[in-house]
Design a protein around this motif. Structure first.
Motif, PDB file in Angstrom:
ATOM      1  N   PRO A 159       0.828  -1.203   0.000  1.00 55.63           N
ATOM      2  CA  PRO A 159       0.000   0.000   0.000  1.00 55.63           C
ATOM      3  C   PRO A 159       0.868   1.260   0.000  1.00 55.63           C
ATOM      4  CG  PRO A 159      -0.636  -1.507   1.773  1.00 55.63           C
ATOM      5  CD  PRO A 159       0.616  -2.037   1.170  1.00 55.63           C
ATOM      6  N   ALA A 160       0.299   2.374  -0.423  1.00 54.42           N
ATOM      7  CA  ALA A 160       1.019   3.648  -0.439  1.00 54.42           C
ATOM      8  C   ALA A 160       1.511   3.992   0.953  1.00 54.42           C
ATOM      9  CB  ALA A 160       0.102   4.752  -0.957  1.00 54.42           C
ATOM     10  N   GLY A 161       2.743   4.484   1.033  1.00 56.76           N
ATOM     11  CA  GLY A 161       3.323   4.876   2.310  1.00 56.76           C
ATOM     12  C   GLY A 161       3.956   3.739   3.085  1.00 56.76           C
ATOM     13  N   THR A 162       3.954   2.538   2.513  1.00 60.90           N
ATOM     14  CA  THR A 162       4.522   1.362   3.167  1.00 60.90           C
ATOM     15  C   THR A 162       5.744   0.902   2.380  1.00 60.90           C
ATOM     16  OG1 THR A 162       2.322   0.696   3.907  1.00 60.90           O
ATOM     17  CG2 THR A 162       4.021  -0.997   3.944  1.00 60.90           C
ATOM     18  N   THR A 163       6.850   0.633   3.085  1.00 54.86           N
ATOM     19  CA  THR A 163       8.077   0.155   2.439  1.00 54.86           C
ATOM     20  C   THR A 163       8.533  -1.138   3.108  1.00 54.86           C
ATOM     21  OG1 THR A 163       9.449   1.489   3.920  1.00 54.86           O
ATOM     22  CG2 THR A 163       8.853   2.484   1.806  1.00 54.86           C
ATOM     23  N   LEU A 164       9.352  -1.888   2.383  1.00 50.33           N
ATOM     24  CA  LEU A 164       9.884  -3.143   2.912  1.00 50.33           C
ATOM     25  C   LEU A 164      10.875  -2.878   4.037  1.00 50.33           C
ATOM     26  CD1 LEU A 164      10.578  -5.157  -0.370  1.00 50.33           C
ATOM     27  CD2 LEU A 164       8.824  -5.634   1.326  1.00 50.33           C
ATOM     28  N   ALA A 165      10.857  -3.726   5.059  1.00 50.55           N
ATOM     29  CA  ALA A 165      11.839  -3.654   6.140  1.00 50.55           C
ATOM     30  C   ALA A 165      12.675  -4.933   6.126  1.00 50.55           C
ATOM     31  CB  ALA A 165      11.144  -3.482   7.479  1.00 50.55           C
ATOM     32  N   VAL A 166      12.805  -5.508   4.935  1.00 55.66           N
ATOM     33  CA  VAL A 166      13.562  -6.736   4.722  1.00 55.66           C
ATOM     34  C   VAL A 166      14.246  -6.604   3.356  1.00 55.66           C
ATOM     35  CG1 VAL A 166      11.663  -8.004   3.621  1.00 55.66           C
ATOM     36  CG2 VAL A 166      13.368  -9.265   4.910  1.00 55.66           C
ATOM     37  N   GLU A 167      15.296  -7.377   3.122  1.00 57.88           N
ATOM     38  CA  GLU A 167      15.982  -7.333   1.832  1.00 57.88           C
ATOM     39  C   GLU A 167      15.004  -7.608   0.695  1.00 57.88           C
ATOM     40  OE1 GLU A 167      19.230  -6.588   1.185  1.00 57.88           O
ATOM     41  OE2 GLU A 167      19.431  -6.113   3.309  1.00 57.88           O
ATOM     42  N   GLU A 168      15.159  -6.891  -0.420  1.00 59.31           N
ATOM     43  CA  GLU A 168      14.252  -7.056  -1.556  1.00 59.31           C
ATOM     44  C   GLU A 168      14.290  -8.460  -2.147  1.00 59.31           C
ATOM     45  OE1 GLU A 168      15.225  -4.054  -4.407  1.00 59.31           O
ATOM     46  OE2 GLU A 168      13.997  -2.555  -3.408  1.00 59.31           O
ATOM     47  N   ASP A 169      15.441  -9.139  -2.059  1.00 62.62           N
ATOM     48  CA  ASP A 169      15.591 -10.468  -2.656  1.00 62.62           C
ATOM     49  C   ASP A 169      15.198 -11.598  -1.710  1.00 62.62           C
ATOM     50  OD1 ASP A 169      16.444  -9.344  -5.029  1.00 62.62           O
ATOM     51  OD2 ASP A 169      18.562  -9.415  -4.466  1.00 62.62           O
ATOM     52  N   THR A 170      14.571 -11.281  -0.590  1.00 60.68           N
ATOM     53  CA  THR A 170      14.118 -12.311   0.346  1.00 60.68           C
ATOM     54  C   THR A 170      12.970 -13.092  -0.282  1.00 60.68           C
ATOM     55  OG1 THR A 170      14.730 -10.925   2.216  1.00 60.68           O
ATOM     56  CG2 THR A 170      13.182 -12.713   2.654  1.00 60.68           C
ATOM     57  N   VAL A 171      13.071 -14.429  -0.267  1.00 62.83           N
ATOM     58  CA  VAL A 171      12.019 -15.277  -0.821  1.00 62.83           C
ATOM     59  C   VAL A 171      10.885 -15.363   0.199  1.00 62.83           C
ATOM     60  CG1 VAL A 171      11.438 -17.567  -1.692  1.00 62.83           C
ATOM     61  CG2 VAL A 171      13.689 -16.598  -2.162  1.00 62.83           C
ATOM     62  N   VAL A 172       9.683 -15.015  -0.235  1.00 55.67           N
ATOM     63  CA  VAL A 172       8.512 -15.042   0.633  1.00 55.67           C
ATOM     64  C   VAL A 172       7.726 -16.332   0.410  1.00 55.67           C
ATOM     65  CG1 VAL A 172       6.375 -13.849   1.250  1.00 55.67           C
ATOM     66  CG2 VAL A 172       8.402 -12.529   0.629  1.00 55.67           C
ATOM     67  N   LEU A 173       7.502 -16.676  -0.855  1.00 51.84           N
ATOM     68  CA  LEU A 173       6.769 -17.889  -1.237  1.00 51.84           C
ATOM     69  C   LEU A 173       7.552 -18.615  -2.319  1.00 51.84           C
ATOM     70  CD1 LEU A 173       3.287 -16.217  -1.812  1.00 51.84           C
ATOM     71  CD2 LEU A 173       3.938 -17.503   0.208  1.00 51.84           C
ATOM     72  N   GLN A 174       7.449 -19.940  -2.323  1.00 57.21           N
ATOM     73  CA  GLN A 174       8.022 -20.680  -3.442  1.00 57.21           C
ATOM     74  C   GLN A 174       7.131 -21.866  -3.759  1.00 57.21           C
ATOM     75  OE1 GLN A 174      11.998 -21.806  -2.420  1.00 57.21           O
ATOM     76  NE2 GLN A 174      11.399 -23.536  -1.179  1.00 57.21           N
ATOM     77  N   VAL A 175       7.148 -22.259  -5.032  1.00 58.99           N
ATOM     78  CA  VAL A 175       6.330 -23.373  -5.489  1.00 58.99           C
ATOM     79  C   VAL A 175       7.249 -24.573  -5.686  1.00 58.99           C
ATOM     80  CG1 VAL A 175       4.730 -24.175  -7.258  1.00 58.99           C
ATOM     81  CG2 VAL A 175       4.779 -21.758  -6.646  1.00 58.99           C
ATOM     82  N   VAL A 176       6.878 -25.684  -5.075  1.00 62.21           N
ATOM     83  CA  VAL A 176       7.668 -26.911  -5.206  1.00 62.21           C
ATOM     84  C   VAL A 176       6.792 -27.995  -5.805  1.00 62.21           C
ATOM     85  CG1 VAL A 176       9.265 -26.383  -3.329  1.00 62.21           C
ATOM     86  CG2 VAL A 176       7.162 -27.575  -2.816  1.00 62.21           C
ATOM     87  N   GLY A 177       7.430 -28.904  -6.533  1.00 66.32           N
ATOM     88  CA  GLY A 177       6.713 -30.034  -7.113  1.00 66.32           C
ATOM     89  C   GLY A 177       6.434 -31.065  -6.042  1.00 66.32           C
ATOM     90  N   ALA A 178       5.321 -31.759  -6.166  1.00 66.43           N
ATOM     91  CA  ALA A 178       4.986 -32.799  -5.200  1.00 66.43           C
ATOM     92  C   ALA A 178       5.988 -33.935  -5.331  1.00 66.43           C
ATOM     93  CB  ALA A 178       3.571 -33.302  -5.448  1.00 66.43           C
ATOM     94  N   GLN A 179       6.434 -34.460  -4.208  1.00 64.90           N
ATOM     95  CA  GLN A 179       7.400 -35.561  -4.197  1.00 64.90           C
ATOM     96  C   GLN A 179       6.638 -36.877  -4.154  1.00 64.90           C
ATOM     97  OE1 GLN A 179      10.789 -35.021  -4.287  1.00 64.90           O
ATOM     98  NE2 GLN A 179      10.261 -32.872  -4.523  1.00 64.90           N
ATOM     99  N   ALA A 180       6.992 -37.771  -5.079  1.00 65.69           N
ATOM    100  CA  ALA A 180       6.390 -39.104  -5.074  1.00 65.69           C
ATOM    101  C   ALA A 180       7.133 -39.952  -4.062  1.00 65.69           C
ATOM    102  CB  ALA A 180       6.473 -39.729  -6.461  1.00 65.69           C
ATOM    103  N   GLU A 181       6.392 -40.804  -3.351  1.00 69.19           N
ATOM    104  CA  GLU A 181       7.026 -41.659  -2.355  1.00 69.19           C
ATOM    105  C   GLU A 181       7.714 -42.808  -3.061  1.00 69.19           C
ATOM    106  OE1 GLU A 181       5.500 -44.381   1.241  1.00 69.19           O
ATOM    107  OE2 GLU A 181       4.700 -42.344   1.182  1.00 69.19           O
ATOM    108  N   ALA A 182       8.982 -43.051  -2.738  1.00 74.93           N
ATOM    109  CA  ALA A 182       9.752 -44.140  -3.345  1.00 74.93           C
ATOM    110  C   ALA A 182       9.287 -45.462  -2.751  1.00 74.93           C
ATOM    111  CB  ALA A 182      11.236 -43.937  -3.089  1.00 74.93           C
ATOM    112  N   PRO A 183       9.239 -46.532  -3.581  1.00 73.99           N
ATOM    113  CA  PRO A 183       8.839 -47.832  -3.042  1.00 73.99           C
ATOM    114  C   PRO A 183       9.878 -48.334  -2.043  1.00 73.99           C
ATOM    115  CG  PRO A 183       9.491 -48.020  -5.350  1.00 73.99           C
ATOM    116  CD  PRO A 183       9.511 -46.578  -4.990  1.00 73.99           C
ATOM    117  N   ALA A 184       9.416 -49.046  -1.024  1.00 68.93           N
ATOM    118  CA  ALA A 184      10.317 -49.573  -0.008  1.00 68.93           C
ATOM    119  C   ALA A 184      11.238 -50.612  -0.622  1.00 68.93           C
ATOM    120  CB  ALA A 184       9.509 -50.180   1.139  1.00 68.93           C
TER     121      ALA A 184
END
Length: 193
Positions: A159-184
């Motif tokens: 929002p207007a008047g609000t600035t980051l108080a953390v490094e700009e390159d900080t990862v906030v969210l990431q998308v990962v692929g679902a891991q398949a369970e390996a057979p025993a």
């Protein structure tokens, strides 16, 4: 954000016994500090305070026996089992003053198809904003993001008047692929044990 008005009483008794007596009367012990002033020890009405604290980073207008102060909650202690408020630290603020707070990160939209999972590395984003205009949350669109994509702090619209108080390159969210369970071990594909 609207200001929530609460009446408070100065307290002169300290320690566990005094705190327990206050809690039995439905009050929450607290300390108001900031701006180089001496800390003021207060008792606040428990129910009113609990309702006010449901809003993140709420701006409280305290009336401490006739003296009006603007504060924001800095630290809240709750009972580990029952969840009731045990103590609250309140930080003095002034209109127009900038404060650093954490703002909740909300997401909207659907990830790309294919069993992708969204990982929240930061549930709350540290920002600097005017004390009387603290946003309740920031919303991030994750529509169509696929495995391997990340949302950085600098990618979030504030929002207007609000600035980051953390490094700009900080990862906030990431998308990962679902891991398949390996057979025993010892199990061959298609065989049942």
């Amino acid at each position: 954000m609207a200001e929530v008005k609460i009446s408070a009483k100065s307290r002169t008794e300290f320690g566990k016994g005094a705190a327990r007596r206050a809690r039995r009367e439905g009050l929450v012990p607290g300390v108001v500090y900031g701006h180089g002033a001496e800390p003021v020890h207060v008792n606040l009405p428990g129910h009113d305070l609990m309702l006010a604290l449901k809003t993140p980073n709420v701006l409280l207008g305290l009336d401490i026996e006739g003296k009006k102060e603007l504060v924001i909650p800095k630290a809240i202690q709750r009972d580990a089992i029952k969840g009731f408020l045990k103590h609250v630290d309140l930080l003095l603020v002034k209109r127009g003053e900038k404060v650093t707070v954490e703002v909740r990160v909300q997401t909207e939209g659907e990830l790309a198809p294919g069993g992708n999972l969204l990982e929240h590395l930061l549930n709350a984003l540290p920002v600097e904003t005017e004390a009387t205009h603290i946003p309740e949350s920031v919303t991030v669109s994750i529509a169509g993001l696929d495995a391997g994509h990340s949302v950085l702090a600098k990618d979030i619209t504030l929002p207007a008047g609000t600035t980051l108080a953390v490094e700009e390159d900080t990862v906030v969210l990431q998308v990962v692929g679902a891991q398949a369970e390996a057979p025993a071990e010892g199990e061959a594909e298609g065989e049942e044990a």
